[in-house]
Design a protein around this motif. Structure first.
Motif, PDB file in Angstrom:
ATOM      1  N   GLN A  26     -18.809  15.138  -6.523  1.00  0.00           N
ATOM      2  CA  GLN A  26     -18.449  16.542  -6.673  1.00  0.00           C
ATOM      3  C   GLN A  26     -16.946  16.744  -6.515  1.00  0.00           C
ATOM      4  O   GLN A  26     -16.383  17.735  -6.978  1.00  0.00           O
ATOM      5  CB  GLN A  26     -19.227  17.394  -5.656  1.00  0.00           C
ATOM      6  CG  GLN A  26     -20.719  17.463  -5.960  1.00  0.00           C
ATOM      7  CD  GLN A  26     -21.482  18.261  -4.921  1.00  0.00           C
ATOM      8  OE1 GLN A  26     -20.896  18.822  -3.998  1.00  0.00           O
ATOM      9  NE2 GLN A  26     -22.808  18.325  -5.075  1.00  0.00           N
ATOM     10  N   THR A  27     -16.312  15.804  -5.838  1.00  0.00           N
ATOM     11  CA  THR A  27     -14.856  15.732  -5.814  1.00  0.00           C
ATOM     12  C   THR A  27     -14.454  14.402  -6.446  1.00  0.00           C
ATOM     13  O   THR A  27     -15.203  13.425  -6.387  1.00  0.00           O
ATOM     14  CB  THR A  27     -14.307  15.808  -4.373  1.00  0.00           C
ATOM     15  OG1 THR A  27     -14.886  14.747  -3.589  1.00  0.00           O
ATOM     16  CG2 THR A  27     -14.650  17.149  -3.735  1.00  0.00           C
ATOM     17  N   GLN A  28     -13.272  14.362  -7.033  1.00  0.00           N
ATOM     18  CA  GLN A  28     -12.870  13.179  -7.800  1.00  0.00           C
ATOM     19  C   GLN A  28     -12.791  11.933  -6.923  1.00  0.00           C
ATOM     20  O   GLN A  28     -12.245  11.958  -5.823  1.00  0.00           O
ATOM     21  CB  GLN A  28     -11.521  13.427  -8.472  1.00  0.00           C
ATOM     22  CG  GLN A  28     -11.096  12.281  -9.390  1.00  0.00           C
ATOM     23  CD  GLN A  28      -9.775  12.575 -10.066  1.00  0.00           C
ATOM     24  OE1 GLN A  28      -9.247  13.672  -9.943  1.00  0.00           O
ATOM     25  NE2 GLN A  28      -9.258  11.600 -10.791  1.00  0.00           N
ATOM     26  N   LYS A  29     -13.337  10.828  -7.441  1.00  0.00           N
ATOM     27  CA  LYS A  29     -13.279   9.540  -6.745  1.00  0.00           C
ATOM     28  C   LYS A  29     -12.849   8.452  -7.726  1.00  0.00           C
ATOM     29  O   LYS A  29     -13.198   8.486  -8.909  1.00  0.00           O
ATOM     30  CB  LYS A  29     -14.664   9.173  -6.175  1.00  0.00           C
ATOM     31  CG  LYS A  29     -15.186  10.117  -5.108  1.00  0.00           C
ATOM     32  CD  LYS A  29     -14.396  10.030  -3.838  1.00  0.00           C
ATOM     33  CE  LYS A  29     -15.026  10.874  -2.735  1.00  0.00           C
ATOM     34  NZ  LYS A  29     -15.066  12.323  -3.069  1.00  0.00           N
ATOM     35  N   PHE A  78       0.817  -1.204   0.000  1.00  0.00           N
ATOM     36  CA  PHE A  78       0.000   0.000   0.000  1.00  0.00           C
ATOM     37  C   PHE A  78       0.858   1.264   0.000  1.00  0.00           C
ATOM     38  O   PHE A  78       0.511   2.264  -0.626  1.00  0.00           O
ATOM     39  CB  PHE A  78      -0.943   0.009   1.211  1.00  0.00           C
ATOM     40  CG  PHE A  78      -2.240  -0.701   0.954  1.00  0.00           C
ATOM     41  CD1 PHE A  78      -3.231  -0.097   0.206  1.00  0.00           C
ATOM     42  CD2 PHE A  78      -2.478  -1.969   1.467  1.00  0.00           C
ATOM     43  CE1 PHE A  78      -4.438  -0.741  -0.037  1.00  0.00           C
ATOM     44  CE2 PHE A  78      -3.676  -2.618   1.229  1.00  0.00           C
ATOM     45  CZ  PHE A  78      -4.662  -2.000   0.475  1.00  0.00           C
ATOM     46  N   GLN A  79       1.977   1.209   0.718  1.00  0.00           N
ATOM     47  CA  GLN A  79       2.850   2.376   0.782  1.00  0.00           C
ATOM     48  C   GLN A  79       3.460   2.707  -0.572  1.00  0.00           C
ATOM     49  O   GLN A  79       3.695   3.870  -0.898  1.00  0.00           O
ATOM     50  CB  GLN A  79       3.950   2.144   1.822  1.00  0.00           C
ATOM     51  CG  GLN A  79       3.447   2.179   3.252  1.00  0.00           C
ATOM     52  CD  GLN A  79       4.513   1.773   4.256  1.00  0.00           C
ATOM     53  OE1 GLN A  79       5.670   1.508   3.878  1.00  0.00           O
ATOM     54  NE2 GLN A  79       4.158   1.720   5.527  1.00  0.00           N
ATOM     55  N   SER A  80       3.715   1.688  -1.360  1.00  0.00           N
ATOM     56  CA  SER A  80       4.348   1.896  -2.661  1.00  0.00           C
ATOM     57  C   SER A  80       3.344   2.134  -3.784  1.00  0.00           C
ATOM     58  O   SER A  80       3.728   2.398  -4.919  1.00  0.00           O
ATOM     59  CB  SER A  80       5.215   0.675  -3.015  1.00  0.00           C
ATOM     60  OG  SER A  80       4.421  -0.499  -3.091  1.00  0.00           O
ATOM     61  N   SER A  81       2.060   2.042  -3.486  1.00  0.00           N
ATOM     62  CA  SER A  81       1.033   2.233  -4.502  1.00  0.00           C
ATOM     63  C   SER A  81       0.469   3.646  -4.442  1.00  0.00           C
ATOM     64  O   SER A  81       0.625   4.349  -3.435  1.00  0.00           O
ATOM     65  CB  SER A  81      -0.099   1.217  -4.322  1.00  0.00           C
ATOM     66  OG  SER A  81      -0.742   1.414  -3.084  1.00  0.00           O
ATOM     67  N   SER A  82      -0.182   4.066  -5.502  1.00  0.00           N
ATOM     68  CA  SER A  82      -0.771   5.399  -5.537  1.00  0.00           C
ATOM     69  C   SER A  82      -2.013   5.449  -4.654  1.00  0.00           C
ATOM     70  O   SER A  82      -2.643   4.435  -4.375  1.00  0.00           O
ATOM     71  CB  SER A  82      -1.142   5.773  -6.978  1.00  0.00           C
ATOM     72  OG  SER A  82      -2.052   4.825  -7.515  1.00  0.00           O
ATOM     73  N   GLU A  83      -2.369   6.650  -4.251  1.00  0.00           N
ATOM     74  CA  GLU A  83      -3.519   6.838  -3.367  1.00  0.00           C
ATOM     75  C   GLU A  83      -4.819   6.532  -4.110  1.00  0.00           C
ATOM     76  O   GLU A  83      -4.984   6.886  -5.275  1.00  0.00           O
ATOM     77  CB  GLU A  83      -3.542   8.273  -2.857  1.00  0.00           C
ATOM     78  CG  GLU A  83      -4.623   8.543  -1.829  1.00  0.00           C
ATOM     79  CD  GLU A  83      -4.612   9.984  -1.359  1.00  0.00           C
ATOM     80  OE1 GLU A  83      -4.977  10.856  -2.171  1.00  0.00           O
ATOM     81  OE2 GLU A  83      -4.215  10.225  -0.209  1.00  0.00           O
ATOM     82  N   LEU A  84      -5.735   5.867  -3.436  1.00  0.00           N
ATOM     83  CA  LEU A  84      -7.038   5.536  -4.016  1.00  0.00           C
ATOM     84  C   LEU A  84      -8.107   6.324  -3.279  1.00  0.00           C
ATOM     85  O   LEU A  84      -8.247   6.220  -2.055  1.00  0.00           O
ATOM     86  CB  LEU A  84      -7.308   4.025  -3.883  1.00  0.00           C
ATOM     87  CG  LEU A  84      -8.577   3.491  -4.548  1.00  0.00           C
ATOM     88  CD1 LEU A  84      -8.451   3.568  -6.067  1.00  0.00           C
ATOM     89  CD2 LEU A  84      -8.830   2.049  -4.116  1.00  0.00           C
ATOM     90  N   ARG A  85      -8.844   7.137  -4.033  1.00  0.00           N
ATOM     91  CA  ARG A  85      -9.893   7.964  -3.436  1.00  0.00           C
ATOM     92  C   ARG A  85     -11.224   7.196  -3.500  1.00  0.00           C
ATOM     93  O   ARG A  85     -11.731   6.908  -4.590  1.00  0.00           O
ATOM     94  CB  ARG A  85      -9.998   9.298  -4.171  1.00  0.00           C
ATOM     95  CG  ARG A  85      -8.796  10.217  -3.933  1.00  0.00           C
ATOM     96  CD  ARG A  85      -8.867  11.447  -4.828  1.00  0.00           C
ATOM     97  NE  ARG A  85      -8.628  11.077  -6.208  1.00  0.00           N
ATOM     98  CZ  ARG A  85      -7.411  11.004  -6.761  1.00  0.00           C
ATOM     99  NH1 ARG A  85      -6.345  11.277  -6.024  1.00  0.00           N
ATOM    100  NH2 ARG A  85      -7.269  10.673  -8.029  1.00  0.00           N
ATOM    101  N   VAL A  86     -11.769   6.892  -2.327  1.00  0.00           N
ATOM    102  CA  VAL A  86     -12.951   6.048  -2.219  1.00  0.00           C
ATOM    103  C   VAL A  86     -14.099   6.826  -1.594  1.00  0.00           C
ATOM    104  O   VAL A  86     -13.907   7.554  -0.619  1.00  0.00           O
ATOM    105  CB  VAL A  86     -12.658   4.789  -1.365  1.00  0.00           C
ATOM    106  CG1 VAL A  86     -13.903   3.931  -1.228  1.00  0.00           C
ATOM    107  CG2 VAL A  86     -11.513   3.997  -1.965  1.00  0.00           C
TER     108      VAL A  86
END
Length: 288
Positions: free
Chosen positions: A268-271, A226-234
């Motif tokens: 309304q915000t990117q997910k 998880f630390q090496s992966s990009s952030e996932l907006r949920v």
């Protein structure tokens, strides 16, 4: 007979308390010794009594663990109170049959091993009874009526994160096996000779520490990934629709519209991902 009944009841109560309690409390540690009393109760029981002790243990366990079921049937299914409690009793009795089979088969195995006693007969009893317990849990998960995989022994350890990672190797069945073997090892400390006690405890300790070691390694690997992966907006949609109307066809479209509206608000915000509840769609798509 009285002391056997008492021990079986104590075991059932400890098993009940090892599962989640009202208010979010948990006493999962009780799962590691809740069966010791049952083993002691079965020691001097014949086949018939072992069957009945197992049945009583299972009946009390399921009545305690599933205490909330009548409320759900009364409030959400509009079932009469008497029928709801009868349904709970019937369900608990059917599920208790698996424990009755365990008690009967355990007594048979124990008697046979005592007749043909050899150096490691206690280990054979521990492994064979553990296999029997897990096999019955597996069968209960699929039969009858499509199965009832609730209150499996391994589930009692749901908060023991470093231990339950072994589920990715053998499912909840592997956790149940380990917890059962821990119970039997404690029983061995009480009833077997010193050398047998040490052997049983040593094997369990090796399995227990190995499981925790694997779990910590696995969790570290996941954290690293998880630390090496990009952030996932949920975004999570939680419409809070009352159970009494959720499954009513009259409220289907209103419920669906509420989910859609809340989804639009989240967007309304990117997910990257939007999650709906598992019961958000209460019908088949091709009906409407």
């Amino acid at each position: 007979l009285a002391w056997q009944i008492l021990l079986a009841i104590i075991s059932a109560v400890l098993l009940i308390l090892s599962f989640p309690l009202p208010g979010g409390k948990s006493l999962g540690v009780l799962g590691w010794f809740c069966l010791v009393g049952l083993f002691l109760a079965l020691e001097e029981a014949n086949s018939r009594r072992a069957f009945l002790l197992g049945l009583m243990f299972g009946l009390i366990s399921f009545l305690g663990i599933l205490y909330w079921v009548p409320y759900s049937m009364i409030v959400y299914a509009q079932m009469k109170k008497a029928w709801s409690y009868f349904a709970l009793f019937l369900l608990a009795l059917i599920m208790a049959g698996y424990y009755a089979i365990f008690g009967w088969a355990y007594q048979k195995m124990k008697s046979q091993l005592e007749k043909n006693s050899f150096r490691f007969s206690h280990l054979v009893l521990g492994v064979s009874s553990c296999s029997l317990w897990v096999s019955l849990e597996y069968l209960r998960a699929y039969f009858p009526f499509g199965g009832f995989p609730w209150a499996l022994l391994g589930v009692s350890q749901y908060k023991f994160l470093s231990l339950i990672q072994i589920a990715d190797l053998g499912g909840v069945w592997m956790i149940s096996a380990l917890v059962f073997f821990g119970n039997f090892s404690l029983y061995a400390l009480v009833r077997f000779r010193k050398k047998q006690q040490m052997a049983q405890a040593g094997i369990f300790l090796l399995l227990f520490l190995s499981s925790i070691g694997y779990g910590r390694w696995r969790m570290a690997r996941i954290d690293q990934a998880f630390q090496s992966s990009s952030e996932l907006r949920v975004g999570i949609v939680q419409p809070n629709i009352d159970q009494s109307i959720k499954w009513s066809p009259e409220f289907f479209w209103a419920s669906l519209q509420r989910h859609i509206q809340m989804t639009k608000e989240l967007l309304q915000t990117q997910k990257d991902l939007i999650i709906w509840p598992e019961a958000s769609i209460t019908t088949y798509f091709n009906i409407y």
